[in-house]
Scaffold this motif. Structure first.
Motif, short mmCIF file in Angstrom:
data_model
loop_
_atom_site.label_atom_id
_atom_site.label_comp_id
_atom_site.label_asym_id
_atom_site.label_seq_id
_atom_site.Cartn_x
_atom_site.Cartn_y
_atom_site.Cartn_z
N SER A 33 4.33 -5.47 6.53
CA SER A 33 2.90 -5.47 6.28
C SER A 33 2.57 -6.33 5.06
O SER A 33 3.26 -6.25 4.03
CB SER A 33 2.40 -4.04 6.05
OG SER A 33 1.08 -4.05 5.54
N PRO A 34 1.51 -7.14 5.13
CA PRO A 34 1.14 -7.99 3.99
C PRO A 34 0.84 -7.21 2.72
O PRO A 34 0.96 -7.74 1.61
CB PRO A 34 -0.12 -8.72 4.49
CG PRO A 34 -0.04 -8.66 5.97
CD PRO A 34 0.64 -7.36 6.29
N ASN A 35 0.46 -5.94 2.88
CA ASN A 35 0.11 -5.12 1.73
C ASN A 35 1.30 -4.32 1.17
O ASN A 35 1.12 -3.48 0.29
CB ASN A 35 -1.02 -4.15 2.10
CG ASN A 35 -2.28 -4.88 2.51
OD1 ASN A 35 -2.65 -5.88 1.91
ND2 ASN A 35 -2.94 -4.39 3.56
N SER A 36 2.47 -4.57 1.68
CA SER A 36 3.65 -3.80 1.27
C SER A 36 3.95 -3.97 -0.22
O SER A 36 3.90 -5.08 -0.76
CB SER A 36 4.88 -4.25 2.06
OG SER A 36 4.75 -3.95 3.43
N ARG A 37 4.25 -2.86 -0.85
CA ARG A 37 4.73 -2.87 -2.24
C ARG A 37 6.25 -2.97 -2.18
O ARG A 37 6.91 -2.03 -1.76
CB ARG A 37 4.30 -1.61 -2.96
CG ARG A 37 2.77 -1.41 -3.05
CD ARG A 37 2.44 0.04 -3.37
NE ARG A 37 2.87 0.94 -2.28
CZ ARG A 37 2.87 2.27 -2.37
NH1 ARG A 37 2.50 2.85 -3.50
NH2 ARG A 37 3.27 3.00 -1.34
N LYS A 53 7.30 -13.75 -2.92
CA LYS A 53 6.03 -14.02 -3.61
C LYS A 53 5.33 -15.22 -2.99
O LYS A 53 4.10 -15.23 -2.82
CB LYS A 53 6.30 -14.27 -5.10
CG LYS A 53 5.02 -14.37 -5.94
CD LYS A 53 4.29 -13.02 -5.99
CE LYS A 53 3.10 -13.09 -6.92
NZ LYS A 53 2.41 -11.80 -7.02
N PHE A 57 3.57 -11.69 -0.77
CA PHE A 57 3.86 -10.27 -0.94
C PHE A 57 3.78 -9.85 -2.41
O PHE A 57 4.00 -10.65 -3.32
CB PHE A 57 5.25 -9.94 -0.40
CG PHE A 57 5.36 -10.03 1.10
CD1 PHE A 57 4.78 -9.07 1.92
CD2 PHE A 57 6.04 -11.08 1.69
CE1 PHE A 57 4.88 -9.16 3.30
CE2 PHE A 57 6.15 -11.19 3.06
CZ PHE A 57 5.55 -10.22 3.87
N ASN A 58 3.50 -8.57 -2.61
CA ASN A 58 3.50 -7.95 -3.94
C ASN A 58 4.92 -7.49 -4.23
O ASN A 58 5.40 -6.54 -3.62
CB ASN A 58 2.52 -6.78 -3.95
CG ASN A 58 2.54 -6.02 -5.26
OD1 ASN A 58 3.01 -6.53 -6.28
ND2 ASN A 58 2.05 -4.80 -5.25
N ASP A 101 6.87 0.62 -0.77
CA ASP A 101 6.94 0.71 0.69
C ASP A 101 8.24 0.14 1.22
O ASP A 101 8.67 0.49 2.33
CB ASP A 101 5.77 -0.06 1.33
CG ASP A 101 4.42 0.43 0.84
OD1 ASP A 101 4.13 1.63 1.02
OD2 ASP A 101 3.66 -0.38 0.26
#
Length: 240
Positions: A33-37, A53, A57-58, A101
């Motif tokens: 997921s693009p929002n994955s930590r 990065k 990604f974060n 995540d």
């Protein structure tokens, strides 16, 4: 000179089995997921963290080796990337519970007390979070003297087989695990290791003139070559 110091002096960015090709294959095959930590443990010189990065990604990245971290920060700066690199021990992660995540480990856990490091990974992962961990393992029993020599050279507390990895992952709190890949040390794997040139690799000044470094490098090659029948690598996927 020990194995990790050798890698640090050479500034190698993808020393894990299969090299950067194996890293790229993981992210091609596994939807993220693009929002994955994302937490990368044992980030070394930052090649994977910088790649993540670049993909948007974060990512947080840690390592215990200061020289590795300095090279990781220099790589990120040269690439124009803002990444949080932090010195930390995987057996005592400086993060609250349920913070990530996804955790990425590339030939890291095998060098640690796996019961402690895997438990820490599980602790800081959020519910349903995933660990991707590519590690060296014992494919079949080897003479005790040979195993001890390998463990001493690489600094591995215990070289485990597939079943032992499964047991440690489940005992550490993961609800599910599987081996997405199981690879022997074939000619193809050796070719993959050097397929992608690392243009941001930074060697220590004078490293190539260090005879201790060359001795360690030659011993590494001999260890792998002489024991290919006993060794393999696996990519474990474990879900909290």
């Amino acid at each position: 000179m020990n194995y990790i110091n050798m890698l640090s002096k050479l500034g190698m960015g993808s020393a894990h089995p299969g090299g950067f090709e194996a890293t790229l294959r993981l992210f091609r095959n596994e939807p993220i997921s693009p929002n994955s930590r994302i937490l990368e443990v044992g980030c070394g010189t930052g090649r994977t963290a910088c790649y993540l990065k670049e993909q948007g990604f974060n990512v947080t990245a840690i390592d215990l080796h200061e020289n590795m971290l300095n090279k990781a920060r220099a790589r990120a700066e040269a690439m124009g990337l803002d990444i949080h690199f932090q010195k930390a021990d995987v057996c005592s992660l400086p993060f609250e519970d349920n913070q990530f995540d996804l955790i990425i480990a590339e030939s890291v856990t095998v060098f640690t007390d796996a019961s402690r490091s895997l438990s820490e990974y599980c602790r800081v992962l959020d519910k349903g979070g995933t660990l991707y961990d590519r590690e060296l393992l014992m494919d079949k029993p080897m003479p005790a003297e040979t195993q001890k020599e390998l463990e001493n050279f690489f600094g591995i507390p215990q070289l485990m087989n597939r079943e032992e990895w499964h047991k440690r992952l489940i005992e550490s709190g993961f609800s599910y695990e599987e081996a997405l890949e199981y690879n022997h040390f074939t000619e193809q794997l050796k070719q993959e290791q050097t397929r992608h040139l690392d243009t941001f690799e930074r060697r220590d000044e004078g490293a190539l003139l260090d005879m201790n470094l060359w001795e360690t490098l030659f011993q590494h090659d001999r260890m792998i070559l002489n024991n290919t029948n006993y060794l393999a690598s696996a990519l474990f996927k474990a879900v909290k």
